[in-house]
Write an enzyme that holds these catalytic residues in place. Sequence first.
Site, mmCIF file in Angstrom:
data_model
loop_
_atom_site.group_PDB
_atom_site.id
_atom_site.type_symbol
_atom_site.label_atom_id
_atom_site.label_comp_id
_atom_site.label_asym_id
_atom_site.label_seq_id
_atom_site.Cartn_x
_atom_site.Cartn_y
_atom_site.Cartn_z
ATOM 1 N N CYS A 254 -21.945 7.758 24.167
ATOM 2 C CA CYS A 254 -22.215 7.057 22.841
ATOM 3 C C CYS A 254 -23.573 6.459 23.101
ATOM 4 O O CYS A 254 -24.470 6.501 22.112
ATOM 5 C CB CYS A 254 -21.153 5.828 22.583
ATOM 6 N N SER B 261 -27.919 5.349 36.182
ATOM 7 C CA SER B 261 -26.541 5.231 36.147
ATOM 8 C C SER B 261 -25.770 6.420 35.512
ATOM 9 O O SER B 261 -26.537 7.175 34.755
ATOM 10 C CB SER B 261 -26.117 3.905 35.459
ATOM 11 N N ASP C 103 -34.558 4.754 39.398
ATOM 12 C CA ASP C 103 -33.739 4.261 40.187
ATOM 13 C C ASP C 103 -34.196 3.177 41.214
ATOM 14 O O ASP C 103 -35.585 3.317 41.567
ATOM 15 C CB ASP C 103 -32.572 4.936 40.467
ATOM 16 N N ALA D 70 -29.967 -3.162 28.112
ATOM 17 C CA ALA D 70 -29.390 -3.819 29.045
ATOM 18 C C ALA D 70 -28.794 -4.887 28.378
ATOM 19 O O ALA D 70 -29.123 -5.320 27.293
ATOM 20 C CB ALA D 70 -29.966 -4.467 30.363
#
Length: 352
Positions: free
Chosen positions: A179, A215, A237, A308
């Site tokens: 999503c 992630s 990352d 975030a």
Amino acid sequence: MSTQIHGKGLLLKADPIAAVFREEVASSLKNAPRKPKLVGILATSSAPSRMYAEFTKKQCEQFGVEFVLRKTGAAESTDLQEGEGVEEAIMEANEDDQVDGIMVYYPIFGAQQDHYLQQIVTPFKDVEGLNVKFHYNLYHNIRFISPQTLTSSLPSNIAASTTDGDTPPPGMVKSIIPCTPLAIVKCLEHVGVYNRILPYGDRAYGRIITVINRSEVVGRPLAALLANDGARVFSVDIDSIQEYNKRPRQTDATGTRRFYPRHVAQPSTLTLQECLALSDVVVSAVPNADYQVKTEWLKDGCICLNIAAEKNFEKDVRDKASLYIPAVGKVTILMLLRNLLRLQHYKTVSSQ
């Protein structure tokens, strides 16, 4: 007002983007064979998870979608452990023919054990697209599938479509995409990062994009989606930077410049500062309140998206960025409802 101008850049909130999909979801619900049912499973006392569960419930109620919140573990009682009973709740929802979609509120135990839970949600009810079958399709740029392949142990590319358009051929359906990554792509389409004149599957060609945080829930699938759509993507990352690109750096022996069917990941020698200086778009999804993308490193006129819960960009981001989207949650929930309706449609196609 959904947009405000302060200084150079534009602040774009998610509302006008979400409005487009609200109409689409409302129209699809009118044509659904029955009211879809979504089961949310909350197994933790985490405040963000509880808030997201309430937000999901509110949105479902607005659209007339049946939503049932199943609380287990610490969410059910202070006498129970975090995550206790969550596997049983997933299996029960898997077996309930009246349930069209399952949403589990992560994190619960941690990345490794949560990954196991993601795999036991049947792909026929996986509204978040976290099952390995959907991840396989995403990373291999398989856009259309036959639902019957979801019950097979064979790779789903045996039923992949080779069509150039975005409409599935008869008997095929679009594969479920996680999503939040899908919501980000829709935001980028809305603001013109995707060029609609170009062929489907190549509309991000010419764009350079940095995605910060690799992630498995957001960062890596997002980088793959963008690269599979033609962009050059730097996946950043904490310990490395990779470049995702479906275009080869060199031509073959015949002098032909061939495209890979999907993205190829390669290590990058660039620093984050060098990546940002090149990037037309910067997406940051770092779950750390102390992390901030330096405004001075950004390319003039770039587009920035914060994914975030904390703000990953400095307050003066719009001194460099032409457009800043601070959150995409309202679009994400609509992608979840689109996935729910798509899963309900899987049943219809499978029975034909």
